[in-house]
Design an enzyme around this catalytic site. Structure first.
Site, PDB file in Angstrom:
ATOM      1  N   HIS A   1       0.842   4.613   4.245  1.00 53.74           N
ATOM      2  CA  HIS A   1       0.077   5.271   3.186  1.00 53.74           C
ATOM      3  C   HIS A   1       0.515   6.730   3.021  1.00 53.74           C
ATOM      4  CE1 HIS A   1      -3.531   2.273   3.474  1.00 53.74           C
ATOM      5  NE2 HIS A   1      -2.363   1.671   3.411  1.00 53.74           N
TER       6      HIS A   1
ATOM      7  N   SER B   1       0.802  -1.217   0.000  1.00 50.96           N
ATOM      8  CA  SER B   1       0.000   0.000   0.000  1.00 50.96           C
ATOM      9  C   SER B   1       0.838   1.270   0.000  1.00 50.96           C
ATOM     10  CB  SER B   1      -0.948   0.004   1.198  1.00 50.96           C
ATOM     11  OG  SER B   1      -1.809  -1.111   1.158  1.00 50.96           O
TER      12      SER B   1
END
Length: 303
Positions: free
Chosen positions: A254, A208
């Site tokens: 992230h 991610s």
């Protein structure tokens, strides 16, 4: 992707769906573009751009650039960011997806012991797995290996779909080496921020961070090409909401990947042509230096 033959007159200023906001590439009528050939002013998409001394040219004008009319006399076609145009513009994206899926199958085959040895972990937190250490004990490779592991079928499927949707257009625009540098450095930035700010005994894993780096870079690219920003911003907003609202998500990875992706993406598509490569890869090196600093600072705190 098949190439449609060019028309000497160029396309109309309307796309196939009737919109007149942007012209379409004269070789790919389904692709809107805000870029035009500096010689004939025909609209061209990133795949058709040929790097010229000033601006970009279409393949036809580039082939006529030397006055001989022979295709091989022109400069080799370049992507928007200066990368080499290749026969398979999505090769690196496919390889990354294949590598992630292959390692996920290895995880399923070897079990949790394999995952615990390669996931992101600041300090040893498990019992029953020996020897088990973390980044603070010298296993710095975890910053990289955690990017290629996943916590379940939903996790890996969602990330690989995102990698394809974002990676394919980015690789076409940047070229293979620049795209790979963007992916890896963004992922490392996400891992480093997680290591710096998360609990040292909290493990995490997943692609991610790198994928959020692609989010940041594609937002910069869409802006550079004067495309509609709303779909990208809407999708990014949804993913950020999920990041902070869904329990168990390492938001640090992230955010770290996203910031790195914006910085590197801006350097990739806005670097001046005369110093393009040095600025692009220099920016990647600068982000890596920040990754090293964060890693050293956190290690000093934990040892």
């Amino acid at each position: 992707m098949d190439h449609a033959p060019g028309s000497p007159q160029g396309p109309r200023e309307e796309n196939p769906h009737g919109s007149s906001e942007l012209p379409v590439c004269y070789r790919h009528p389904a692709r809107e573009t805000g870029i035009r050939c500096t010689r004939c002013e025909r609209p061209i998409c990133p795949e058709c751009m040929v790097d010229a001394s000033v601006g970009f040219q279409c393949p036809d004008c580039a082939n006529r650039g030397s006055g001989t009319g022979h295709p091989h006399s022109a400069a080799r076609p370049r992507t928007l960011a200066g990368g080499t145009v290749t026969a398979d513009p999505n090769l690196v994206t496919k390889v990354l997806i294949g590598l992630n899926l292959a390692l996920f199958l290895v995880q399923q085959s070897l079990g949790d012991d394999f995952t615990h040895r390669f996931e992101l972990l600041g300090r040893a937190s498990y019992t029953g797995y020996s020897p088990l250490e973390g980044i603070a004990e010298g296993q710095y490779y975890r910053l990289l290996t955690a990017m290629f592991l996943h916590g379940g079928y939903t996790h890996v499927i969602f990330n690989m779909l995102s990698l394809w949707w974002l990676g394919a257009p980015l690789e076409k625009a940047l070229g293979r080496s620049r795209f790979l540098a963007l992916y890896l450095v963004s992922g490392l930035a996400g891992s480093a921020l997680s290591y710096l700010t998360a609990a040292p005994t909290q493990p995490s894993l997943g692609a991610s961070g790198a994928i959020f780096g692609l989010f940041g870079a594609i937002a910069v690219l869409v802006r550079r090409l004067n495309y509609d920003m709303r779909p990208v911003l809407a999708l990014l907003t949804i993913n950020l909401i999920i990041t902070f609202a869904w329990p168990g998500i390492a938001w640090q990875a992230h955010i770290g990947g996203l910031v790195a992706g914006v910085v590197i993406g801006y350097a990739m598509v806005h670097a001046p042509r005369e110093r393009r490569a040095s600025i692009q890869y220099g920016t990647c090196a600068l982000v890596l230096a920040v990754v090293i600093v964060m890693t050293v600072v956190r290690t000093a705190q934990l040892t």
